[in-house]
Every structure is written in structure tokens, then in C-alpha cells.
Motif scaffolding. Structure first.
Motif, PDB file in Angstrom:
ATOM      1  N   ASN A  76     -10.978 -76.612  -7.006  1.00 43.44           N
ATOM      2  CA  ASN A  76     -11.313 -77.889  -7.707  1.00 43.44           C
ATOM      3  C   ASN A  76     -12.597 -77.653  -8.611  1.00 43.44           C
ATOM      4  O   ASN A  76     -13.366 -76.574  -8.595  1.00 43.44           O
ATOM      5  CB  ASN A  76     -11.793 -78.879  -6.884  1.00 43.44           C
ATOM      6  CG  ASN A  76     -10.711 -79.315  -5.902  1.00 43.44           C
ATOM      7  OD1 ASN A  76      -9.673 -79.724  -6.416  1.00 43.44           O
ATOM      8  ND2 ASN A  76     -10.935 -79.488  -4.629  1.00 43.44           N
ATOM      9  N   PRO A  77     -12.735 -78.467  -9.631  1.00 47.35           N
ATOM     10  CA  PRO A  77     -13.849 -78.154 -10.524  1.00 47.35           C
ATOM     11  C   PRO A  77     -15.134 -78.354  -9.827  1.00 47.35           C
ATOM     12  O   PRO A  77     -15.320 -78.960  -8.960  1.00 47.35           O
ATOM     13  CB  PRO A  77     -13.842 -79.331 -11.649  1.00 47.35           C
ATOM     14  CG  PRO A  77     -12.574 -79.739 -11.472  1.00 47.35           C
ATOM     15  CD  PRO A  77     -11.952 -79.679 -10.119  1.00 47.35           C
ATOM     16  N   LEU A  78     -16.150 -77.189  -9.892  1.00 44.28           N
ATOM     17  CA  LEU A  78     -17.527 -77.417  -9.553  1.00 44.28           C
ATOM     18  C   LEU A  78     -18.565 -77.387 -10.822  1.00 44.28           C
ATOM     19  O   LEU A  78     -19.115 -76.384 -11.149  1.00 44.28           O
ATOM     20  CB  LEU A  78     -17.672 -76.101  -8.878  1.00 44.28           C
ATOM     21  CG  LEU A  78     -16.733 -75.954  -7.381  1.00 44.28           C
ATOM     22  CD1 LEU A  78     -16.772 -74.365  -6.885  1.00 44.28           C
ATOM     23  CD2 LEU A  78     -16.908 -77.074  -6.397  1.00 44.28           C
ATOM     24  N   PRO A  79     -18.964 -78.648 -10.932  1.00 43.91           N
ATOM     25  CA  PRO A  79     -19.943 -78.985 -11.937  1.00 43.91           C
ATOM     26  C   PRO A  79     -21.319 -78.618 -11.520  1.00 43.91           C
ATOM     27  O   PRO A  79     -21.752 -78.784 -10.468  1.00 43.91           O
ATOM     28  CB  PRO A  79     -19.814 -80.368 -12.199  1.00 43.91           C
ATOM     29  CG  PRO A  79     -19.410 -80.962 -11.294  1.00 43.91           C
ATOM     30  CD  PRO A  79     -18.514 -79.993 -10.421  1.00 43.91           C
ATOM     31  N   GLN A  80     -22.067 -78.204 -12.390  1.00 41.74           N
ATOM     32  CA  GLN A  80     -23.634 -77.838 -12.419  1.00 41.74           C
ATOM     33  C   GLN A  80     -24.236 -78.282 -13.617  1.00 41.74           C
ATOM     34  O   GLN A  80     -23.926 -77.729 -14.510  1.00 41.74           O
ATOM     35  CB  GLN A  80     -23.937 -76.407 -11.877  1.00 41.74           C
ATOM     36  CG  GLN A  80     -25.388 -76.348 -11.106  1.00 41.74           C
ATOM     37  CD  GLN A  80     -25.510 -75.036 -10.763  1.00 41.74           C
ATOM     38  OE1 GLN A  80     -24.907 -74.103 -10.879  1.00 41.74           O
ATOM     39  NE2 GLN A  80     -26.770 -74.671 -10.123  1.00 41.74           N
ATOM     40  N   VAL A  81     -25.346 -79.145 -13.690  1.00 42.72           N
ATOM     41  CA  VAL A  81     -26.137 -79.599 -14.782  1.00 42.72           C
ATOM     42  C   VAL A  81     -27.582 -79.658 -14.556  1.00 42.72           C
ATOM     43  O   VAL A  81     -28.256 -79.672 -13.738  1.00 42.72           O
ATOM     44  CB  VAL A  81     -25.729 -81.305 -14.785  1.00 42.72           C
ATOM     45  CG1 VAL A  81     -26.630 -81.668 -16.051  1.00 42.72           C
ATOM     46  CG2 VAL A  81     -24.296 -81.528 -14.990  1.00 42.72           C
ATOM     47  N   PHE A  82     -28.062 -79.170 -15.725  1.00 42.38           N
ATOM     48  CA  PHE A  82     -29.655 -78.755 -15.907  1.00 42.38           C
ATOM     49  C   PHE A  82     -30.085 -79.569 -17.279  1.00 42.38           C
ATOM     50  O   PHE A  82     -29.338 -79.752 -18.246  1.00 42.38           O
ATOM     51  CB  PHE A  82     -29.735 -77.223 -16.098  1.00 42.38           C
ATOM     52  CG  PHE A  82     -29.365 -76.542 -15.173  1.00 42.38           C
ATOM     53  CD1 PHE A  82     -30.196 -76.275 -13.752  1.00 42.38           C
ATOM     54  CD2 PHE A  82     -28.201 -75.915 -14.798  1.00 42.38           C
ATOM     55  CE1 PHE A  82     -29.947 -75.449 -12.897  1.00 42.38           C
ATOM     56  CE2 PHE A  82     -27.810 -75.087 -13.992  1.00 42.38           C
ATOM     57  CZ  PHE A  82     -28.533 -74.885 -12.826  1.00 42.38           C
ATOM     58  N   GLN A  83     -31.392 -79.821 -16.972  1.00 41.63           N
ATOM     59  CA  GLN A  83     -32.082 -80.300 -18.380  1.00 41.63           C
ATOM     60  C   GLN A  83     -33.219 -79.470 -18.907  1.00 41.63           C
ATOM     61  O   GLN A  83     -33.700 -78.981 -17.601  1.00 41.63           O
ATOM     62  CB  GLN A  83     -32.507 -81.659 -17.978  1.00 41.63           C
ATOM     63  CG  GLN A  83     -33.508 -82.394 -19.155  1.00 41.63           C
ATOM     64  CD  GLN A  83     -33.824 -83.746 -18.924  1.00 41.63           C
ATOM     65  OE1 GLN A  83     -33.502 -84.387 -18.005  1.00 41.63           O
ATOM     66  NE2 GLN A  83     -35.174 -83.987 -19.628  1.00 41.63           N
ATOM     67  N   ILE A  84     -33.070 -79.024 -19.936  1.00 44.87           N
ATOM     68  CA  ILE A  84     -34.114 -78.213 -20.546  1.00 44.87           C
ATOM     69  C   ILE A  84     -35.672 -79.133 -20.616  1.00 44.87           C
ATOM     70  O   ILE A  84     -35.511 -80.143 -21.113  1.00 44.87           O
ATOM     71  CB  ILE A  84     -33.809 -77.505 -21.859  1.00 44.87           C
ATOM     72  CG1 ILE A  84     -32.330 -77.002 -21.926  1.00 44.87           C
ATOM     73  CG2 ILE A  84     -35.007 -76.881 -22.506  1.00 44.87           C
ATOM     74  CD1 ILE A  84     -32.352 -75.639 -20.945  1.00 44.87           C
ATOM     75  N   GLU A  85     -36.487 -78.792 -20.178  1.00 43.93           N
ATOM     76  CA  GLU A  85     -37.841 -79.211 -20.102  1.00 43.93           C
ATOM     77  C   GLU A  85     -38.577 -79.041 -21.507  1.00 43.93           C
ATOM     78  O   GLU A  85     -38.145 -77.858 -21.964  1.00 43.93           O
ATOM     79  CB  GLU A  85     -38.967 -78.736 -19.006  1.00 43.93           C
ATOM     80  CG  GLU A  85     -38.152 -79.414 -17.662  1.00 43.93           C
ATOM     81  CD  GLU A  85     -39.137 -78.893 -16.459  1.00 43.93           C
ATOM     82  OE1 GLU A  85     -39.930 -79.865 -16.241  1.00 43.93           O
ATOM     83  OE2 GLU A  85     -39.166 -77.586 -16.087  1.00 43.93           O
ATOM     84  N   ASN A  86     -39.188 -79.948 -21.810  1.00 43.85           N
ATOM     85  CA  ASN A  86     -39.764 -79.831 -23.376  1.00 43.85           C
ATOM     86  C   ASN A  86     -41.346 -79.128 -23.345  1.00 43.85           C
ATOM     87  O   ASN A  86     -42.412 -79.912 -23.595  1.00 43.85           O
ATOM     88  CB  ASN A  86     -40.061 -81.202 -23.785  1.00 43.85           C
ATOM     89  CG  ASN A  86     -40.418 -81.080 -25.384  1.00 43.85           C
ATOM     90  OD1 ASN A  86     -40.498 -80.257 -26.024  1.00 43.85           O
ATOM     91  ND2 ASN A  86     -40.357 -82.428 -26.103  1.00 43.85           N
ATOM     92  N   THR A  87     -41.237 -78.052 -22.521  1.00 52.15           N
ATOM     93  CA  THR A  87     -42.489 -77.235 -22.272  1.00 52.15           C
ATOM     94  C   THR A  87     -42.199 -75.759 -22.554  1.00 52.15           C
ATOM     95  O   THR A  87     -40.982 -75.640 -22.401  1.00 52.15           O
ATOM     96  CB  THR A  87     -42.937 -77.420 -20.885  1.00 52.15           C
ATOM     97  OG1 THR A  87     -42.052 -77.006 -19.830  1.00 52.15           O
ATOM     98  CG2 THR A  87     -43.509 -78.721 -20.610  1.00 52.15           C
TER      99      THR A  87
END
Length: 161
Positions: A76-87
Motif C-alpha cells: 500500500n502507498p506510504l506517504p510522508q510530507v514535510f514543510q520547509i521552514e522559512n529560516t
């Protein structure tokens, strides 16, 4: 990063690039865990676990025949998500966003079974991750992916292409 509807002229250019560069390319695709580690080592990130973001990653894989076939049978698909911080190093990405992305968070999604990744908010980061990840044997038979890889490598200034 393709940011417009492809034209026949673009497809012809991709095919020409493929014919020129494909003979010299070898599979060099890294495991997606290595790409995630690279992202974390080079940019300040926070993990995002919202179901809507995770579902976007899953849909981008399973609704795309090419990406979907890279998931092994029974997995099954295994997603992982990140947000780049503006620093720190992330600030440079935000300062150099394409006009269409100005003011948007930079979100990076990974699907761990297929090795797929996506970037929203920064074509520069997509190009960087695409070059870092590389291409597998199957990718090397796709004229668009080869042309895009060559273009990204040339923009990056990495020698060898």
C-alpha cells in the motif's frame, strides 16, 4: 519541473535531448529514504501529518499509471510530507520562489513504496531533489524524464552531463 501544458514542440525537444544524452546515462536512482535524509540534512523541515496532504501524495501516485506500477504487488502507498521552514537554508528557497508560488508554503511529499516525490511551492527544490534522486533503469527509457534530468543537471552546474 514542468509547470505548463506540454506542447508538441516541447515533446520533440525532449526526444532530441533523450537521443543525445541517453546513451551516456546509467541508472543512479537513490532509495527514497536517502532523498528524505538529504532534505532533512539540507533544509529546516517540519513533518506534516494532515490527512489531506497525505492523500494528495497517495493520489498523485495511484492515479498516475507510471508511478503506480512502481508500487510492489500487495503493498500500500506510504506517504510522508514535510514543510520547509522559512529560516536558515529554507529562507533562500522562499526568497527565490517562482511567481506562481509566492506566499505559499513549500511542501514536499514522498511516497515510500514507489520512490515518488513531489514539491509544491519551489521548482528550485524539485529540480535539486530530482537530480539528487536520479533515474532508475525504467526511467532511463522515458524520454521526458531523461530530458528533465539532463535539464536539471545542467541548471545545477553538476559536471558529467
Amino acid at each position: 519541473m514542468l509547470m505548463q501544458e506540454p506542447t508538441p514542440e516541447m515533446a520533440q525537444s525532449w526526444k532530441e535531448t533523450y537521443n543525445t544524452f541517453r546513451p551516456g546515462l546509467k541508472p543512479n536512482r537513490k532509495p527514497i529514504q536517502d532523498v528524505i535524509a538529504y532534505l532533512k540534512e539540507n533544509y529546516p523541515v517540519i513533518e506534516r501529518n494532515e490527512e489531506s496532504l497525505l492523500q494528495v501524495v497517495i493520489d498523485n501516485v495511484i492515479l498516475n499509471e507510471y508511478s503506480a506500477q512502481k508500487i510492489s504487488t500487495g503493498k500500500n502507498p506510504l506517504p510522508q510530507v514535510f514543510q520547509i521552514e522559512n529560516t536558515g537554508t529554507g529562507k533562500h528557497l522562499y526568497e527565490n520562489q517562482d511567481d506562481v508560488f509566492k506566499g505559499c508554503d513549500i511542501i514536499v511529499g514522498f511516497e515510500l513504496e514507489s520512490g515518488y516525490f513531489m514539491v509544491e511551492g519551489s521548482s528550485q527544490l524539485w529540480d535539486e531533489l530530482f537530480v539528487y534522486r536520479g533515474l532508475d533503469e525504467e526511467d532511463l527509457n522515458n524520454y521526458y524524464l531523461v530530458a528533465e534530468y539532463v535539464s536539471c543537471v545542467q541548471k545545477s552546474g553538476i559536471p558529467g552531463i
